[in-house]
Design an enzyme around this catalytic site. Structure first.
Site, PDB file in Angstrom:
ATOM      1  N   CYS A  19     -96.657  29.186  -2.766  1.00 32.03           N
ATOM      2  CA  CYS A  19     -95.969  29.016  -1.486  1.00 32.03           C
ATOM      3  C   CYS A  19     -94.456  29.008  -1.692  1.00 32.03           C
ATOM      4  O   CYS A  19     -93.896  30.029  -2.066  1.00 32.03           O
ATOM      5  CB  CYS A  19     -96.476  27.763  -0.774  1.00 32.03           C
ATOM      6  SG  CYS A  19     -96.161  27.824   0.998  1.00 32.03           S
TER       7      CYS A  19
ATOM      8  N   HIS B 272    -102.442  28.211  -0.671  1.00 31.62           N
ATOM      9  CA  HIS B 272    -102.551  26.940  -1.407  1.00 31.62           C
ATOM     10  C   HIS B 272    -103.950  26.718  -1.991  1.00 31.62           C
ATOM     11  O   HIS B 272    -104.777  26.068  -1.352  1.00 31.62           O
ATOM     12  CB  HIS B 272    -102.267  25.775  -0.458  1.00 31.62           C
ATOM     13  CG  HIS B 272    -100.827  25.618  -0.110  1.00 31.62           C
ATOM     14  ND1 HIS B 272     -99.959  24.897  -0.893  1.00 31.62           N
ATOM     15  CD2 HIS B 272    -100.109  26.092   0.928  1.00 31.62           C
ATOM     16  CE1 HIS B 272     -98.758  24.922  -0.348  1.00 31.62           C
ATOM     17  NE2 HIS B 272     -98.814  25.641   0.766  1.00 31.62           N
TER      18      HIS B 272
END
Ligand SMILES: *[C@@H]1O[C@H](CO)[C@@H](O)[C@H](O)[C@H]1NC(C)=O
Ligand SMILES: *[C@@H]1O[C@H](CO)[C@@H](O)[C@H](O)[C@H]1NC(C)=O
Length: 347
Positions: free
Chosen positions: A161, A274
């Site tokens: 991310c 994630h």
């Protein structure tokens, strides 16, 4: 045991080749008379040593860079020096057989270098900060990763991310390379634009059925406002020579961004999504927790740590113990914040 296995297999109607495999395994297994009698027979007079592969290091340690703040929007600590690592990243690493040393971003550079000498790979977490001392620390650690590998010492990086976004900024030498996307608290698919590019990547350890599921079901968790489009990545010479695109994903408006990349010449994998959340975070409603989502996470953790096992770094055990994250206590913040269930806070 055998009958329940084949029974379950029949109920789940696996593809014929799977069923054959299960039957073959059942046929090869000893009848387990000892187990049936409730007796466990140990081999006599022989220690059962784990097979050792001299090329693999089975005590890998991963450095994780802490992110400014307390992970709970100031609800736990407003200290300006506070930084945190969500425990989900720590457990992600631990789940594949490695331990963690926190690389506290605002510690003196000597401490950072000392800790880097104790680890076999590093992980950049998600977050929001893209400038200042945190970005400077990320740049230093990224350069360390390149230098080690350039010197022939395998040293993997997994960046997620924000971590991927920062690496894109560093590699392109353009702090404005990121584009806006609507992918906050969203589960998504992963699309595979080029199956040949998967060779040698984390996806090689995926069952083809799971690859197919990833492209049709929302098995991964996205939580970002920025990203990079395939077009921008391909048109940027620095980025397109450094990375190959493994997957892309659509945001809420159908805009496509790059969701997984792998470096061409380095053991560096980056995800805009994630993997750690599927197993270890329950605060946000959209996080997929299905068995398949968990398998995706486990494959990523095992792949990353398999790269760290190739490290030749054998740091002194006492120094490792002194710096492990176990020297800190995690804090449960899940009732105060939806961002993370448990965090380690350094202040
Ligand atoms: C941090 O500051 C905010 C805003 O002033 C406040 O609401 C919060 O209670 C503070 N947190 C702590 C742990 O004191
Ligand atoms: C697909 O990936 C392979 C291996 O990385 C590469 O050689 C090839 O150029 C790629 N094809 C396209 C159309 O990008």
């Amino acid at each position: 045991m055998h009958s329940s296995r084949t029974g379950a297999a029949a109920m789940g109607s696996p593809p014929p080749h799977r069923l054959l495999l299960l039957l073959a395994v059942a046929a090869v297994l000893p009848r387990s008379a000892a187990a049936a009698e409730g007796v466990i027979r140990l081999p006599r007079g022989r220690a059962c040593a784990a097979p050792t592969d001299p090329a693999a290091y089975d005590r890998p340690v991963i450095g994780i860079v802490s992110h400014p703040g307390d992970g709970a929007g100031g609800r736990v600590s407003n200290g300006t020096a506070a930084s945190y690592i969500a425990a989900s990243y720590v457990k992600f690493v631990e789940s594949a057989g490695a331990r963690v040393v926190p690389l506290i971003y605002n510690e003196p550079e000597e401490r950072l270098l000392e800790k880097l000498s104790l680890v076999n790979g590093v992980l950049f977490t998600g977050g929001s900060v893209k400038s200042g001392p945190y970005f400077e620390t990320i740049k230093k650690v990224f350069q360390y990763v390149l230098d080690k590998n350039d010197a022939g010492i395998p040293f993997p990086l997994f960046a997620q991310c924000l971590g991927f976004e920062l690496v894109s900024m560093i590699v392109s030498k353009d702090n404005n390379i990121l584009e806006s996307f609507s992918a906050t608290n969203q589960a998504s698919t992963l699309q595979f634009p080029n199956y040949s590019s998967l060779e040698g990547s984390v996806f090689e350890r995926f069952d083809p059925d799971l690859i197919k599921k990833l492209s049709t079901s929302c098995l991964v968790m996205q939580n970002h406002k920025y990203g990079i489009s395939p077009k921008t990545l391909r048109e940027n010479v620095a980025l397109s020579s450094f990375f190959k695109i493994l997957t892309t994903s659509p945001d809420e408006n159908g805009e496509v961004y790059v969701s997984t990349v792998q470096a061409n010449k380095y053991p560096i994998t980056c995800t805009q999504w994630h993997p750690e959340k599927a197993i270890f975070e329950f605060g946000k409603q959209m996080i997929p927790h299905s068995e398949e989502a968990v398998q995706v996470t486990q494959n990523f953790a095992n792949y990353f740590i398999s790269q760290a096992r190739k490290s030749q770094n054998r740091p002194p055990a006492d120094k490792v113990l002194d710096n492990l994250i176990y020297n800190y206590s995690p804090t449960f913040i899940g009732k105060k914040s939806k961002s993370f269930d448990v965090v380690y806070i350094f202040s």
